[in-house]
Write a protein that holds these residues in place. Structure first.
Motif, PDB file in Angstrom:
ATOM      1  N   SER A   1       0.847  -1.195   0.000  1.00 10.14           N
ATOM      2  CA  SER A   1       0.000   0.000   0.000  1.00 10.14           C
ATOM      3  C   SER A   1       0.880   1.242   0.000  1.00 10.14           C
ATOM      4  O   SER A   1       0.757   2.124   0.853  1.00 10.14           O
ATOM      5  N   HIS A   2       1.760   1.300  -0.982  1.00  8.68           N
ATOM      6  CA  HIS A   2       2.746   2.383  -1.087  1.00  8.68           C
ATOM      7  C   HIS A   2       2.045   3.688  -1.440  1.00  8.68           C
ATOM      8  O   HIS A   2       1.408   3.805  -2.488  1.00  8.68           O
ATOM      9  N   ASP A   3       2.166   4.701  -0.575  1.00  4.53           N
ATOM     10  CA  ASP A   3       1.555   6.003  -0.826  1.00  4.53           C
ATOM     11  C   ASP A   3       2.443   6.870  -1.718  1.00  4.53           C
ATOM     12  O   ASP A   3       3.642   6.606  -1.869  1.00  4.53           O
ATOM     13  N   THR A   4       1.845   7.932  -2.263  1.00  4.71           N
ATOM     14  CA  THR A   4       2.566   8.869  -3.123  1.00  4.71           C
ATOM     15  C   THR A   4       2.202  10.293  -2.739  1.00  4.71           C
ATOM     16  O   THR A   4       1.039  10.590  -2.464  1.00  4.71           O
ATOM     17  N   ILE A   5       3.196  11.157  -2.732  1.00  5.34           N
ATOM     18  CA  ILE A   5       2.972  12.589  -2.543  1.00  5.34           C
ATOM     19  C   ILE A   5       3.111  13.266  -3.899  1.00  5.34           C
ATOM     20  O   ILE A   5       4.122  13.086  -4.588  1.00  5.34           O
ATOM     21  N   GLU A   6       2.086  14.002  -4.285  1.00  6.31           N
ATOM     22  CA  GLU A   6       2.100  14.687  -5.577  1.00  6.31           C
ATOM     23  C   GLU A   6       2.172  16.195  -5.349  1.00  6.31           C
ATOM     24  O   GLU A   6       1.249  16.799  -4.813  1.00  6.31           O
ATOM     25  N   PHE A   7       3.281  16.785  -5.749  1.00  6.95           N
ATOM     26  CA  PHE A   7       3.447  18.227  -5.660  1.00  6.95           C
ATOM     27  C   PHE A   7       3.185  18.864  -7.018  1.00  6.95           C
ATOM     28  O   PHE A   7       3.555  18.321  -8.064  1.00  6.95           O
ATOM     29  N   SER A   8       2.581  20.045  -6.989  1.00  8.78           N
ATOM     30  CA  SER A   8       2.531  20.853  -8.199  1.00  8.78           C
ATOM     31  C   SER A   8       3.958  21.235  -8.577  1.00  8.78           C
ATOM     32  O   SER A   8       4.799  21.473  -7.706  1.00  8.78           O
ATOM     33  N   LYS A   9       4.240  21.286  -9.872  1.00 10.08           N
ATOM     34  CA  LYS A   9       5.585  21.665 -10.319  1.00 10.08           C
ATOM     35  C   LYS A   9       5.931  23.092  -9.931  1.00 10.08           C
ATOM     36  O   LYS A   9       7.107  23.479  -9.962  1.00 10.08           O
ATOM     37  N   SER A  10       4.926  23.877  -9.566  1.00  8.98           N
ATOM     38  CA  SER A  10       5.200  25.236  -9.085  1.00  8.98           C
ATOM     39  C   SER A  10       5.765  25.216  -7.666  1.00  8.98           C
ATOM     40  O   SER A  10       6.284  26.222  -7.186  1.00  8.98           O
ATOM     41  N   VAL A  11       5.670  24.057  -7.009  1.00  4.41           N
ATOM     42  CA  VAL A  11       6.231  23.898  -5.658  1.00  4.41           C
ATOM     43  C   VAL A  11       7.577  23.188  -5.734  1.00  4.41           C
ATOM     44  O   VAL A  11       8.601  23.726  -5.319  1.00  4.41           O
ATOM     45  N   PHE A  12       7.574  21.973  -6.258  1.00  7.50           N
ATOM     46  CA  PHE A  12       8.792  21.196  -6.494  1.00  7.50           C
ATOM     47  C   PHE A  12       8.667  20.514  -7.852  1.00  7.50           C
ATOM     48  O   PHE A  12       7.573  20.106  -8.254  1.00  7.50           O
ATOM     49  N   ASP A  13       9.792  20.370  -8.552  1.00  8.17           N
ATOM     50  CA  ASP A  13       9.727  19.744  -9.873  1.00  8.17           C
ATOM     51  C   ASP A  13      10.590  18.492  -9.985  1.00  8.17           C
ATOM     52  O   ASP A  13      10.709  17.914 -11.060  1.00  8.17           O
ATOM     53  N   SER A  14      11.194  18.060  -8.864  1.00  4.68           N
ATOM     54  CA  SER A  14      12.020  16.858  -8.908  1.00  4.68           C
ATOM     55  C   SER A  14      12.222  16.339  -7.491  1.00  4.68           C
ATOM     56  O   SER A  14      12.048  17.070  -6.500  1.00  4.68           O
ATOM     57  N   PHE A  15      12.624  15.064  -7.404  1.00  5.30           N
ATOM     58  CA  PHE A  15      12.920  14.481  -6.105  1.00  5.30           C
ATOM     59  C   PHE A  15      14.117  15.193  -5.468  1.00  5.30           C
ATOM     60  O   PHE A  15      14.146  15.415  -4.248  1.00  5.30           O
ATOM     61  N   ALA A  16      15.076  15.605  -6.281  1.00  8.32           N
ATOM     62  CA  ALA A  16      16.243  16.317  -5.757  1.00  8.32           C
ATOM     63  C   ALA A  16      15.838  17.627  -5.089  1.00  8.32           C
ATOM     64  O   ALA A  16      16.379  18.000  -4.038  1.00  8.32           O
TER      65      ALA A  16
END
Length: 255
Positions: free
Chosen positions: A200-215
């Motif tokens: 049951s792996h969850d995911t966090i989805e950010f708008s690209k206006s907030v963050f655009d990469s895992f780095a």
């Protein structure tokens, strides 16, 4: 008036009822047809680890996952329904005032603050769908004089998408592979039960206006005790009981 963070709740708060972390109340743990669940031990964050006892007398020595008491334990793709029926939602507002609670746009009841401005409300059955609770303080003529910043969002126990507001939200996905969505100016939010691994792996989805990469997420993330705090500007996202070094790119999506 600018809304204050959910945690800690400021004693100076007036005319803005704030919803604190919902405390999910467990029902009696059932024995489920082919197996039963036995609590093995408690964790410091009040989570619980359960072992599943099978009819063949074999025992799952390693629990399939560490879950809060309101969640589900998965075994071989099936769910053992150890799930609570209700939640207690707590907050603060003006002393001796009336607080009305809403699930979405539906009124679900009311509470009265005590002399210290504290209130609590126990919901009805939460099973079957997701919920978004907010609060409003009303005066003696039933006029709204303040509303909560953000809300308490509780998943259905399946795979849900919980979308943050611009207020301070407290999110509980429960079981299922949940997605937590955040746009710009998302406030000071908390995810209680983010699952960074497992079926049951969850995911966090950010708008690209907030963050655009895992780095870029990592560059704004820090370990704070048992939690991970991701901060950008005045906005923060706290992942309770999460280790920063356990997060990877599969935990995040950018849209």
């Amino acid at each position: 008036m600018t809304s204050l963070p959910v945690v800690p709740v400021s004693v100076s708060l007036r005319h803005e009822p704030i919803i604190a972390a919902p405390e999910l109340v467990p029902t009696t743990w059932p024995v489920v047809s082919t197996c039963s669940a036995v609590k093995a031990w408690d964790l410091p964050d009040r989570s619980e680890v359960w072992k599943l006892h099978l009819p063949s007398a074999s025992v799952v020595d390693e629990p399939t996952e560490v879950v809060p008491s309101y969640s589900l334990i998965s075994l071989l793709g099936s769910a053992v329904p150890l799930i609570v029926a209700a939640a207690t939602i707590k907050g603060t507002a003006d002393p001796n005032s009336e607080i009305k609670l809403y699930d979405g746009t539906t009124s679900v009841g009311s509470s009265t603050t005590d002399a210290d401005g504290k209130w609590s409300f126990q919901t009805s059955d939460l099973s079957g769908k997701s919920h978004a609770f907010t609060a409003a303080q009303v005066d003696t003529t039933d006029h709204v004089v303040g509303t909560s910043s953000g809300g308490a969002m509780i998943g259905s126990g399946r795979s849900d998408t919980l979308t943050g507001t611009t207020g301070n939200d407290f999110m509980v996905g429960k079981a299922g592979a949940d997605t937590f969505q955040f746009a710009s100016n998302f406030g000071q939010d908390v995810i209680k039960d983010f699952a960074a691994r497992g079926p049951s792996h969850d995911t966090i989805e950010f708008s690209k206006s907030v963050f655009d990469s895992f780095a870029s997420v990592l560059s704004h993330a820090a370990q704070s005790g048992h939690d991970v705090v991701i901060a950008t500007g005045s906005d923060t996202l706290t992942l309770k009981n999460t280790q920063l070094d356990k997060l990877n790119s599969h935990d995040f999506h950018f849209a």
